[in-house]
Design a protein around this motif. Structure first.
Motif, PDB file in Angstrom:
ATOM      1  N   VAL A 147       7.880   0.479   4.883  1.00 40.92           N
ATOM      2  CA  VAL A 147       9.187   0.440   4.235  1.00 40.92           C
ATOM      3  C   VAL A 147       9.393   1.712   3.432  1.00 40.92           C
ATOM      4  CG1 VAL A 147      10.614  -0.832   2.601  1.00 40.92           C
ATOM      5  CG2 VAL A 147       9.028  -2.060   4.067  1.00 40.92           C
ATOM      6  N   LEU A 148      10.567   2.307   3.553  1.00 47.00           N
ATOM      7  CA  LEU A 148      10.919   3.477   2.760  1.00 47.00           C
ATOM      8  C   LEU A 148      11.750   3.003   1.572  1.00 47.00           C
ATOM      9  CD1 LEU A 148      10.978   6.619   2.546  1.00 47.00           C
ATOM     10  CD2 LEU A 148      13.182   6.493   3.720  1.00 47.00           C
TER      11      LEU A 148
ATOM     12  N   LEU B 146       0.863  -1.172   0.000  1.00 44.65           N
ATOM     13  CA  LEU B 146       0.000   0.000   0.000  1.00 44.65           C
ATOM     14  C   LEU B 146       0.896   1.218   0.000  1.00 44.65           C
ATOM     15  CD1 LEU B 146      -2.777   1.405   0.340  1.00 44.65           C
ATOM     16  CD2 LEU B 146      -2.420   1.226   2.813  1.00 44.65           C
ATOM     17  N   ASN B 147       0.789   2.043  -1.060  1.00 45.20           N
ATOM     18  CA  ASN B 147       1.544   3.288  -1.135  1.00 45.20           C
ATOM     19  C   ASN B 147       0.887   4.258  -0.161  1.00 45.20           C
ATOM     20  OD1 ASN B 147       2.412   5.928  -1.848  1.00 45.20           O
ATOM     21  ND2 ASN B 147       3.019   5.177  -3.872  1.00 45.20           N
TER      22      ASN B 147
ATOM     23  N   PRO C  66      15.525  -1.778  -6.332  1.00 47.88           N
ATOM     24  CA  PRO C  66      15.450  -1.002  -5.083  1.00 47.88           C
ATOM     25  C   PRO C  66      14.254  -1.388  -4.208  1.00 47.88           C
ATOM     26  CG  PRO C  66      15.932   0.450  -6.928  1.00 47.88           C
ATOM     27  CD  PRO C  66      15.639  -0.907  -7.499  1.00 47.88           C
ATOM     28  N   ILE C  67      13.104  -1.655  -4.815  1.00 48.97           N
ATOM     29  CA  ILE C  67      11.921  -2.012  -4.032  1.00 48.97           C
ATOM     30  C   ILE C  67      12.149  -3.352  -3.325  1.00 48.97           C
ATOM     31  CG2 ILE C  67       9.483  -2.655  -4.144  1.00 48.97           C
ATOM     32  CD1 ILE C  67       9.155  -0.689  -6.435  1.00 48.97           C
ATOM     33  N   ALA C  68      12.618  -4.351  -4.074  1.00 49.14           N
ATOM     34  CA  ALA C  68      12.836  -5.679  -3.487  1.00 49.14           C
ATOM     35  C   ALA C  68      13.893  -5.626  -2.386  1.00 49.14           C
ATOM     36  CB  ALA C  68      13.235  -6.675  -4.564  1.00 49.14           C
ATOM     37  N   ARG C  69      14.965  -4.894  -2.619  1.00 49.93           N
ATOM     38  CA  ARG C  69      16.019  -4.802  -1.594  1.00 49.93           C
ATOM     39  C   ARG C  69      15.480  -4.176  -0.306  1.00 49.93           C
ATOM     40  NH1 ARG C  69      19.934  -2.650  -5.696  1.00 49.93           N
ATOM     41  NH2 ARG C  69      19.564  -0.716  -4.593  1.00 49.93           N
ATOM     42  N   ALA C  70      14.580  -3.197  -0.452  1.00 45.03           N
ATOM     43  CA  ALA C  70      13.999  -2.562   0.733  1.00 45.03           C
ATOM     44  C   ALA C  70      13.031  -3.507   1.453  1.00 45.03           C
ATOM     45  CB  ALA C  70      13.278  -1.280   0.333  1.00 45.03           C
TER      46      ALA C  70
ATOM     47  N   ASP D   6      11.688   9.524  -2.456  1.00 43.11           N
ATOM     48  CA  ASP D   6      11.400   8.453  -1.496  1.00 43.11           C
ATOM     49  C   ASP D   6       9.900   8.164  -1.459  1.00 43.11           C
ATOM     50  OD1 ASP D   6      14.065   8.549  -0.981  1.00 43.11           O
ATOM     51  OD2 ASP D   6      13.893   9.472   0.995  1.00 43.11           O
ATOM     52  N   VAL D   7       9.565   6.867  -1.374  1.00 46.73           N
ATOM     53  CA  VAL D   7       8.170   6.441  -1.311  1.00 46.73           C
ATOM     54  C   VAL D   7       8.019   5.494  -0.123  1.00 46.73           C
ATOM     55  CG1 VAL D   7       6.289   5.302  -2.541  1.00 46.73           C
ATOM     56  CG2 VAL D   7       8.001   6.568  -3.835  1.00 46.73           C
TER      57      VAL D   7
END
Length: 158
Positions: free
Chosen positions: A139-140, A95-96, A125-129, A147-148
């Motif tokens: 999660v940022l 969820l954003n 980047p998303i998976a690593r976070a 940044d999201v």
């Protein structure tokens, strides 16, 4: 060499492509080259040169796939413990927190990534976070656009 993580489906798809290339495409291009040779002068024979070029592509792809498979570490998510943590191979619903939009991603190997199909690379980047986090965590994610913040709504071991 470093092992490259890959899902069971990703390995199967590569093996199927390798079989297709070796048993169908390679014999066909060899036949095309033989047929083009029968037409005479090879210097000005476009069919021959096209077939040779196609052969080069096929042989290159065969070597590439064999290399990937030799370095693959196939991970079967169905056999992993289901503890709600984000790991390789799971499907994550996010969820954003800025836009309230929900998205689903499956974390896969680099060669399997296809954003339109909802598959992201484990090195993105998303998976690593997300790796190591749990359902309910915020999660940022640092993206080129800024940044999201995402909340992990669900983790599915499919």
């Amino acid at each position: 060499m470093n092992k490259v993580p890959m899902t069971v489906e990703g390995e199967k798809r590569l093996r199927d492509e390798l079989t297709q290339l070796k048993s169908v495409e390679r014999p066909k291009v060899i036949s095309d080259i033989a047929e083009a040779r029968e037409h005479g002068d090879l210097k000005e024979n476009a069919e021959y040169h096209a077939a040779r070029e196609q052969q080069g592509f096929i042989e290159g792809r065969i070597k590439e796939i064999e290399g990937k498979l030799s370095n693959a570490q196939v991970i079967d998510v169905a056999k992993m413990p289901k503890n709600g943590k984000v790991i390789f191979g799971v499907t994550v619903t996010l969820l954003n927190l800025d836009t309230d939009e929900t998205t689903r991603y499956r974390i896969v190997g680099e060669d399997e990534a296809e954003i339109k199909a909802g598959k992201i690379s484990v090195t993105s980047p998303i998976a690593r976070a997300l790796i190591g986090k749990e359902e309910g965590d915020v999660v940022l994610v640092r993206t080129p656009g800024g940044d999201v913040e995402y909340e992990i709504s669900e983790v599915e071991h499919i």
